[in-house]
Each structure stands twice: as structure tokens, then as C-alpha cells.
Design an enzyme around this catalytic site. Structure first.
Site, PDB file in Angstrom:
ATOM      1  N   ASP A  28      44.576  42.515 -28.854  1.00  0.00           N
ATOM      2  CA  ASP A  28      45.293  42.300 -27.594  1.00  0.00           C
ATOM      3  C   ASP A  28      44.320  42.009 -26.446  1.00  0.00           C
ATOM      4  OD1 ASP A  28      47.393  43.168 -29.137  1.00  0.00           O
ATOM      5  OD2 ASP A  28      47.911  44.869 -27.864  1.00  0.00           O
ATOM      6  N   HIS A 168      41.503  45.642 -29.374  1.00  0.00           N
ATOM      7  CA  HIS A 168      41.496  44.887 -28.113  1.00  0.00           C
ATOM      8  C   HIS A 168      40.228  44.056 -27.996  1.00  0.00           C
ATOM      9  CE1 HIS A 168      44.281  48.203 -27.563  1.00  0.00           C
ATOM     10  NE2 HIS A 168      44.902  47.460 -26.662  1.00  0.00           N
TER      11      HIS A 168
HETATM   12 ZN   LIG Z   1      47.350  44.726 -23.369  1.00  0.00          ZN
END
Ligand SMILES: [Zn+2]
Length: 198
Positions: A28, A168
Site C-alpha cells: 500500500d 507498505h
Molecule cells: Zn494506506
């Protein structure tokens, strides 16, 4: 993510086919030049494909990274245009931001920032044909309080058939993620898992 919590969010994908020894890596908040290329290099080294839930303003800033992700066979998901919080925005404003991201990313796969949005926003996105995808294993790679060893232990304990694992490709996570990722992939391969895109 505990099962009771998953039941609070009907219509949302937390985990895929439980009969297959297959897992889904997701990243992400990218793409950014300080982290995404290194992630792509590691994935290529192991021949593994993943799904990138992009913040569209990053993809606009770094179109070559969006292009590279697609070109190397990974999937792209919508993570809004400005990484907006559903619960702090009206449904109208939220949907506008998602639609603006859709113009850039051209995908109907969606993951809300911070994993949260209102029931109304969720319903509207489902009605528009989005598949909303959360996760059942969160690495916490953005959290400096956790060591890579701890993150690996979490992955070993909670990953099952069909697990969706969230990482992430962000500045905050970079140092931990780039150490964690090869070890995580090697462990999952050693357990006989294959990797697929959402
Ligand atoms: Zn996010």
C-alpha cells in the site's frame, strides 16, 4: 485480523480461496522512487507477483513506476487519490476522490486507507462494482516499535491458505520492509505457498 471483526464488514474480501496453498502479497501507499523499485527488484528475484494499492497522486508523480509495476506482471489497486480517510470525509467527497484515482489507475480493486470507511461509502463502492479488499495478515512494517524478527514471527503464525498479507512501499516502512521482504518470501516458499495477484 480476528474473525469477529471480519464479520462486521460483509462484502469485503479478507482472505481468498482457503483450499489453495496460495498467498497474496499486497503493498500500500506507493509508488515512490525511494522504495518501490527495490520492492520490484526483490519480487523479480524470486519470480513472485503481488498487488500494489497505489495512492493515485504518487502514480501521477511517478508514471514510470506505475508502468513498471504493470509491465512486470503485478496487479494495481486503488487506494484513493490523496490517501483520504473515509470517516473524516463525506461520502460524496470520498467517492469523488476514489473516482479521480480510478481515472489514473483504471482498476476496480479498492482498499480504503487505514482499512476503514463508513458503511455508506462501502455500500456505494460495492454498488459501483468495486471489489473491496482488506487483509488477514498485517506486517506492521510502518511501525518502528516492531522488529523485523517480530514481523516474521507474526507472518509465520498467522499466514494460512488464501492469506492476504499487507506491507507498505512507503518511506516510513522502507528500512524494515526491505529487510523483511526477502525473508518473508523465502519462508513462504519453503512452506510450499505460491504467490498470486488479487
Ligand atoms: Zn494506506
Amino acid at each position: 485480523m480476528p474473525t469477529w471483526m471480519q464479520k462486521l464488514y460483509p462484502g469485503v474480501v479478507w482472505r481468498k480461496d482457503v483450499t489453495q496453498k496460495r498467498v497474496y502479497l499486497t503493498f500500500d501507499d506507493g509508488p515512490i522512487p525511494e522504495c518501490t523499485p527495490q520492492v520490484l527488484d526483490i519480487l523479480a528475484q524470486y519470480g513472485v507477483h503481488a498487488t500494489f494499492f497505489m495512492v493515485a497522486e504518487n502514480a501521477v508523480r511517478y508514471p514510470e513506476l506505475l508502468e513498471r509495476v504493470r509491465h512486470e506482471g503485478h496487479a494495481v489497486g486503488n487506494h484513493t487519490y490523496h490517501h483520504v480517510k473515509g470517516l473524516k470525509n463525506s461520502t460524496e467527497a470520498y467517492l469523488r476522490d476514489v473516482a479521480k484515482a480510478e481515472d489514473v489507475l483504471c482498476t476496480r480493486l479498492f482498499r480504503p486507507p487505514h482499512g476503514r470507511m463508513s458503511a455508506c461509502q462501502k455500500k456505494a463502492l460495492l454498488r459501483q462494482g468495486y471489489t473491496i479488499c482488506l487483509w488477514d495478515v498485517l506486517t506492521h512494517d510502518y511501525n518502528p516499535r516492531y522488529t523485523v524478527e517480530h514481523m516474521l514471527a507474526v507472518i509465520k503464525r498467522y499466514t494460512r491458505n488464501g492469506s492476504i498479507i499487507t506491507c507498505h512501499d512507503s518511506l516510513k516502512s522502507k528500512d524494515r520492509l526491505l529487510t523483511l521482504l526477502p525473508q518473508m518470501i523465502e519462508y513462504l516458499l519453503s512452506q510450499g505457498y505460491e504467490f498470486a495477484t488479487l
